[in-house]
Each structure stands twice: as C-alpha cells, then as structure tokens.
Enzyme design. Sequence first.
Site: not given
Ligand code: DGL
Length: 272
Positions: A14-15, A77, A156, A190, A192
């Site tokens: 993931d990011s 992600c 976050e 997403c 998050h």
């Molecule tokens: N992991 C990203 C997603 O699921 C969310 C956070 C980001 O913007 O990196 O789209």
Amino acid sequence: MNGNARERPIGVFDSGAGGLTVLRALRRRLPGERFLYFGDTAHLPYGDKSPWAVRRHARAACARLVAAEIKMLVVACNTASAIALDDLTRRFAPLPVLGVVAPGAARAADTARARIGLLATEATLKTGAYTRAILERRPELSVVGEAAPVLVALAEQGWHEGPAAEACLERYLGALRARAPDADVLLLGCTHFPPFRPTLLRLLGPGVTVVDSADATAEEATALLKEENLLRPGSDGGLVGCTVSDNAERFRRLAPLFLGEEITEIGVEGSD
Ligand code: DGL
C-alpha cells in the site's frame, strides 16, 4: 507448484498504513499464511499524484516485495490498483497479482439495488475503474463518485472520529446525496476509509449498506491460492515482516487503527 512455493509469504503493498485494513482481512481468512507488508510512506499520498508517478512508485515498491520471493502480490492500494495493476501484473508475471478494485466493485455490485455512491481518491476516480468494473457486472446500476482526499489526511492523523471527521464526512455525503439521493450502497474505494465506518453508519442511518474492498479481496486471494495450489494450511501464519519507505515511528502509531493490533518491528527501506 511444489511444497516450497506454498511456504513463501504473500506480499501486501500500500502507499501507507491504510492497506493494513486489507492485511487484517487476509489474516482473518488465511490464518496459515505468512505476510510481508510494504507501505510506501515516503510517497504517500498516491491519491493526488499523476498516473505516471503512481505507476513509477508502485513499481519500485512492489519490486521490493517481489525480491523477497513472495508467492502472491496483493496490491492493497486502491489508487495503485486502479492505475497500475495491469502494469504490475505484466511486469511480475507469472507471479499472481491481485488488486482491490475488482473484488470491491463485485461486492458493491452484488449488494446494490439501484445506485452506488463511491468515495475514493481523486486519482482513483479519474480512472473510472470502479465504475467500469461495477457496470460490467451489473449494467443496470449507476455509480456516483466523490473524491474525498481530506479523509486520507484525517485518518493519517488518527482523527477517524470526532467533530472534524463528522464535519468532513457530512460534507462528502452531502455532495453524494445531492447527486444520488437514492444510493443504497456506499462503496469505500480507499484503504484509509474503513476506520470511518462507525461514524458513517451513524450519519447514513438505515437503508444504506457500507461496503469496502478488504474482505472481498481476501476472499478472492483465498480462491486464487487454492486455484494455484499455493495455499498454506494451518493457523501458525501472521505478519513476518513490515517495511516502510519513511517514518516508521508514525506508521507504528497508526498501525493499530487499521490493523487492530500493534506492529512492533518496522523496517525502513527506500523504494527508489
Ligand atoms: N492507499 C490509497 C488508496 O487506497 C489511499 C492513500 C493515498 O492517497 O495514498 O487509494
């Protein structure tokens, strides 16, 4: 595949920390599997970046996991799944690569009666990937999307509940309601967003089902492992390695919000 291949870990990318929601679902369904997690925290957020940048960062980050001899790659992600899944699949073939968009879209399409509201990052929405996948499965549905980047920033900070979260959710839900008052599914596109679920359920009231990709992805991963004869049976699996590309301390603080438990050892390694 031989017995050794079964013993290899599954890579989850993931990011940042949000993908731990997907890891949580994977661990619940696959207690025998061992997981390696990589969070590209140096480049978070992906959601406001260009497709070119997302592809570049995702490639570099996933290459780290692939180098660790994983047996499957889960792109947790949403933004990377929407933009870079084909590229990653080609690049790392014949490794099985699974994204979160198709499973999440299928779950939402199977749940909805008429219309789906979608919250995601701007980059994910721009691809139209969720809408396409939903309409391929149920062409009679309609999908209304709203970019919700501030939710990433709030999560976050660990501000997934309280006045700031509520005000922000009200604003995004208001925008969705104005365009889709009859939506009966809200799809969280997403990583998050799942921590906002309790507040969302309260604000939405009855009549709207909240769906995310985590469990659907874990279900699909299980099916794929069985198909490839790669399933590691038993229940002695778990997270065997967690690495981020920057700021391990912050990741450690956030991990329980997404994973439901602490991660004690977190390595730091640049991804480019
Ligand atoms: N992991 C990203 C997603 O699921 C969310 C956070 C980001 O913007 O990196 O789209």
